[in-house]
Structures are given as structure tokens and as C-alpha cells.
Design a protein around this motif. Structure first.
Motif, PDB file in Angstrom:
ATOM      1  N   LEU A 168      -5.180  -5.706  -0.290  1.00  0.00           N
ATOM      2  CA  LEU A 168      -4.670  -4.361  -0.560  1.00  0.00           C
ATOM      3  C   LEU A 168      -5.770  -3.319  -0.401  1.00  0.00           C
ATOM      4  CD1 LEU A 168      -2.446  -2.441  -1.599  1.00  0.00           C
ATOM      5  CD2 LEU A 168      -3.148  -3.053  -3.931  1.00  0.00           C
ATOM      6  N   LEU A 169      -6.966  -3.631  -0.905  1.00  0.00           N
ATOM      7  CA  LEU A 169      -8.092  -2.697  -0.803  1.00  0.00           C
ATOM      8  C   LEU A 169      -8.412  -2.385   0.662  1.00  0.00           C
ATOM      9  CD1 LEU A 169     -10.439  -4.269  -3.523  1.00  0.00           C
ATOM     10  CD2 LEU A 169      -9.019  -2.237  -3.768  1.00  0.00           C
ATOM     11  N   LYS A 170      -8.440  -3.431   1.497  1.00  0.00           N
ATOM     12  CA  LYS A 170      -8.717  -3.225   2.923  1.00  0.00           C
ATOM     13  C   LYS A 170      -7.657  -2.351   3.570  1.00  0.00           C
ATOM     14  CE  LYS A 170     -11.118  -7.653   3.418  1.00  0.00           C
ATOM     15  NZ  LYS A 170     -11.001  -9.056   3.900  1.00  0.00           N
ATOM     16  N   GLN A 171      -6.389  -2.571   3.197  1.00  0.00           N
ATOM     17  CA  GLN A 171      -5.297  -1.785   3.765  1.00  0.00           C
ATOM     18  C   GLN A 171      -5.393  -0.316   3.360  1.00  0.00           C
ATOM     19  OE1 GLN A 171      -2.626  -3.140   5.794  1.00  0.00           O
ATOM     20  NE2 GLN A 171      -2.372  -0.959   6.200  1.00  0.00           N
ATOM     21  N   LEU A 172      -5.687  -0.083   2.093  1.00  0.00           N
ATOM     22  CA  LEU A 172      -5.801   1.299   1.611  1.00  0.00           C
ATOM     23  C   LEU A 172      -6.963   2.030   2.285  1.00  0.00           C
ATOM     24  CD1 LEU A 172      -5.134   0.692  -2.199  1.00  0.00           C
ATOM     25  CD2 LEU A 172      -3.610   1.897  -0.610  1.00  0.00           C
ATOM     26  N   VAL A 173      -8.077   1.331   2.455  1.00  0.00           N
ATOM     27  CA  VAL A 173      -9.222   1.943   3.153  1.00  0.00           C
ATOM     28  C   VAL A 173      -8.858   2.226   4.611  1.00  0.00           C
ATOM     29  CG1 VAL A 173     -11.566   1.525   3.999  1.00  0.00           C
ATOM     30  CG2 VAL A 173     -10.988   0.974   1.631  1.00  0.00           C
ATOM     31  N   ALA A 174      -8.189   1.257   5.267  1.00  0.00           N
ATOM     32  CA  ALA A 174      -7.781   1.448   6.665  1.00  0.00           C
ATOM     33  C   ALA A 174      -6.805   2.615   6.806  1.00  0.00           C
ATOM     34  CB  ALA A 174      -7.153   0.160   7.199  1.00  0.00           C
ATOM     35  N   ALA A 196       0.828  -1.203   0.000  1.00  0.00           N
ATOM     36  CA  ALA A 196       0.000   0.000   0.000  1.00  0.00           C
ATOM     37  C   ALA A 196       0.863   1.254   0.000  1.00  0.00           C
ATOM     38  CB  ALA A 196      -0.924  -0.004   1.212  1.00  0.00           C
ATOM     39  N   LYS A 197       1.904   1.258   0.824  1.00  0.00           N
ATOM     40  CA  LYS A 197       2.795   2.429   0.905  1.00  0.00           C
ATOM     41  C   LYS A 197       3.495   2.673  -0.423  1.00  0.00           C
ATOM     42  CE  LYS A 197       6.712   4.324   3.486  1.00  0.00           C
ATOM     43  NZ  LYS A 197       7.709   4.073   4.568  1.00  0.00           N
ATOM     44  N   THR A 198       3.977   1.605  -1.056  1.00  0.00           N
ATOM     45  CA  THR A 198       4.690   1.737  -2.326  1.00  0.00           C
ATOM     46  C   THR A 198       3.769   2.249  -3.424  1.00  0.00           C
ATOM     47  OG1 THR A 198       6.189  -0.062  -1.715  1.00  0.00           O
ATOM     48  CG2 THR A 198       6.065   0.501  -4.052  1.00  0.00           C
TER      49      THR A 198
END
Length: 313
Positions: free
Chosen positions: A86-92, A60-62
Motif C-alpha cells: 500500500l505504501l508503494k502504491q500511495l507513493v507512486a 489506495a483509492k478507497t
């Protein structure tokens, strides 16, 4: 003449004979592919899933890459099982992004649009149904935000090397400077591991290949005798070319529809599928030649699979 029939006739009248692997996926083919992915020998899905499960925050950071907002476009989204991490991480992380899944299946897009926002609260989904590059252009018309493109599952390996390079170049032309892509690529490894992945002990891959002949029989009124063809996988560890064939076990003629007849010699092959494997150096060369800059490599624990991040130069 419908496209399926035309491409079957073109492929079987060519030398050497071939069929398009995209036609593997009817209802039975979908079910068989799920069984292949769940088999002990088939490693690519598990390897890439491991990357998405265990390195989600770094991914997500990259992909955010210092930008405040972007569109996340996935080519061939399928059920989005891997990308959902990845979607969950970006939303979080409270990243400002929209998810644009692209898939040739209308049902797939409908499913993602209806279900993903329920599973991931706060996720904005807008699906695009159709071919990759045509739909990618539609996403650019729909939104002028920076694009981050996912092309997972080693789908780029389902093309001969020259075609994969051309695909990467076309993809670059469809994007703008500083856009990113994350591409999943299966790496070269011990030949025994690769051969086994495409010749599982329970025979799912064999059934998967032969099912295309059944589909041609059912949908194009052909008369293939399935017992007269045998599945044969091969792998060249030097070139990284893994190929699946169906071998005609005797001299025979197959009718397709009312008027088309295809002659087979004994032991004549039909090329069914290519699963190209690469070294890390070869993936970097592909990126550079296509107009990308390799930014980061994500590997599974065995270093069998690579998710490479490329930035548009």
C-alpha cells in the motif's frame, strides 16, 4: 513487581486460568510464529497478503477517499510486509501522506524508520513506540491531518467479542469524523480449515504455546515441567470462537519465583489464546455499534479473509 510477573500470577490464580498471548513473543516465540505463518495450514497471513498484493490500487483509492493529504497510522506495524504494498502504491500515486507505524517493540520502530525510506523512495516515516491508544493520541498531537488507521492481521480477533467491540468503540473515540480505519478480520469458514490452522501437522503452534511456559521458567524463575502440559485447540463454528489451551496432564504444583505456588488439577486447562472468527454481517454490526460506517469490503479469492474499511460517522 514487574508487569510480566504480575499478569502471569493474576492469570494463573484466576478461574479459569489464563495467560496473555502478548507474552508469546520473545526471540524464540517470534521465530516459531514465523514458522506457523509459513506452514501449509495457516491461511490468514497469505489471504490478507493476497488482498494487499492484488487489490493495491483499489485499496489506495478507497483510503484516499477524495482527500488531498492524510497520515497513515498502523497499529502493531511489525515488519510492514503487507502494508508496504500500500505504501508503494500511495507513493507512486504521488499522494501527500506520512506513515506513522506504532509498535510496542523499539527495535521494530527503529528498523522501519531506518529501512523503509531506503526501500520506498519518497516515503516519510515517523515511528511511535508504545501502546496503541497512547501512541495514537501522540500522532494526533504531532499532526492535525486526517487519519487513516491500519489494524491488520486479524489482531482484533485476538480478543473476546465483547472486548473487540469495546476496542472498536475506544478506537472511534480516538479519531475524528471522516477518519478511516482498515481492519483485517478472519471470517467464519469450514471448521476443519480453522482447526488445522491452529494445530499444524509439524507442531509449531504446540511449541509456540509451550514456549510461554519456558519463558516464564527462564525470566520469572518458575519450575514448569513442560512435558506435563499438552496443547489443545478448539473451535466453535456457531460462535466463531477459536481457542488454544494448555492442559495439565496431572495434579501438580508449580513454583513461580521464591514465594508463589500455583496448584493445577489433572486435566485443568490454561486458556492461552483466542482467535475469534466473524461473519461479514457481524463485522458490519461491530462497525455500526462503535460509531463507524462500513464503506467497503475487500476479500481474498476464497472469501476467507476480510479487510474492511470503516469511516468515522
Amino acid at each position: 513487581m514487574n508487569k510480566f510477573l504480575q499478569e502471569v500470577l493474576d492469570g494463573l490464580n484466576a478461574q479459569p486460568k489464563h495467560l496473555h498471548s502478548k507474552y508469546f513473543y520473545d526471540e524464540i516465540g517470534d521465530r516459531l510464529f514465523q514458522q506457523i505463518m509459513a506452514s501449509d495450514e495457516y491461511y490468514p497471513t497469505d489471504c490478507e497478503m493476497e488482498i494487499f498484493k492484488n487489490q493495491t490500487a483499489q485499496l489506495a483509492k478507497t483510503l484516499k477517499n477524495g482527500f488531498d493529504s492524510f497520515d497513515l497510522v498502523e497499529l502493531g506495524a511489525g515488519d510492514a510486509t503487507k502494508s508496504s504494498y500500500l505504501l508503494k502504491q500511495l507513493v507512486a500515486d504521488k499522494v501527500d501522506f506520512d506513515y506513522f507505524p506504532i509498535d510496542i517493540s523499539t527495535n521494530t520502530i527503529k528498523h522501519l524508520e531506518e529501512n523503509l525510506p531506503k526501500e520506498i523512495k519518497g516515503l516519510k516515516v515517523c515511528g511511535f513506540n508504545g501502546e496503541y491508544f497512547e501512541m495514537l493520541e501522540k500522532t494526533r498531537q504531532f499532526s492535525d491531518k486526517r487519519k487513516v488507521v491500519l489494524f491488520l492481521g486479524s489482531n482484533i480477533g485476538n480478543m473476546p467479542v465483547a472486548d473487540a467491540f469495546d476496542f472498536a468503540k475506544t478506537l472511534r473515540k480516538s479519531l475524528s469524523k471522516t477518519d478511516l480505519i482498515l481492519v483485517g478480520i478472519d471470517l467464519k469458514k469450514h471448521p476443519r480449515v480453522i482447526r488445522a490452522a491452529y494445530n499444524d501437522a509439524k507442531g509449531y503452534t504446540k511449541k509456540f504455546n509451550l514456549n510461554l511456559l519456558r519463558r516464564i521458567n527462564n525470566e520469572l524463575e518458575a519450575d514448569f515441567n513442560i512435558e506435563d502440559f499438552e496443547h489443545y485447540p478448539s473451535y466453535d463454528p456457531i460462535t466463531g470462537s477459536c481457542k488454544s489451551y494448555l492442559i495439565s496432564l496431572k495434579k501438580q504444583t508449580v513454583r513461580i519465583g521464591e514465594a508463589d505456588f500455583i496448584d493445577f488439577e489433572e486435566n485443568e486447562p490454561i486458556l492461552m489464546e483466542i482467535s475469534q472468527k466473524y461473519s461479514v454481517k457481524e463485522t458490519d454490526e461491530m462497525a455500526s455499534q462503535a460509531g463507524f460506517k462500513p464503506v467497503k469490503h475487500f476479500f481474498d479469492d476464497k472469501n476467507w479473509f476480510l479487510d474492511a474499511v470503516w469511516e468515522c460517522k
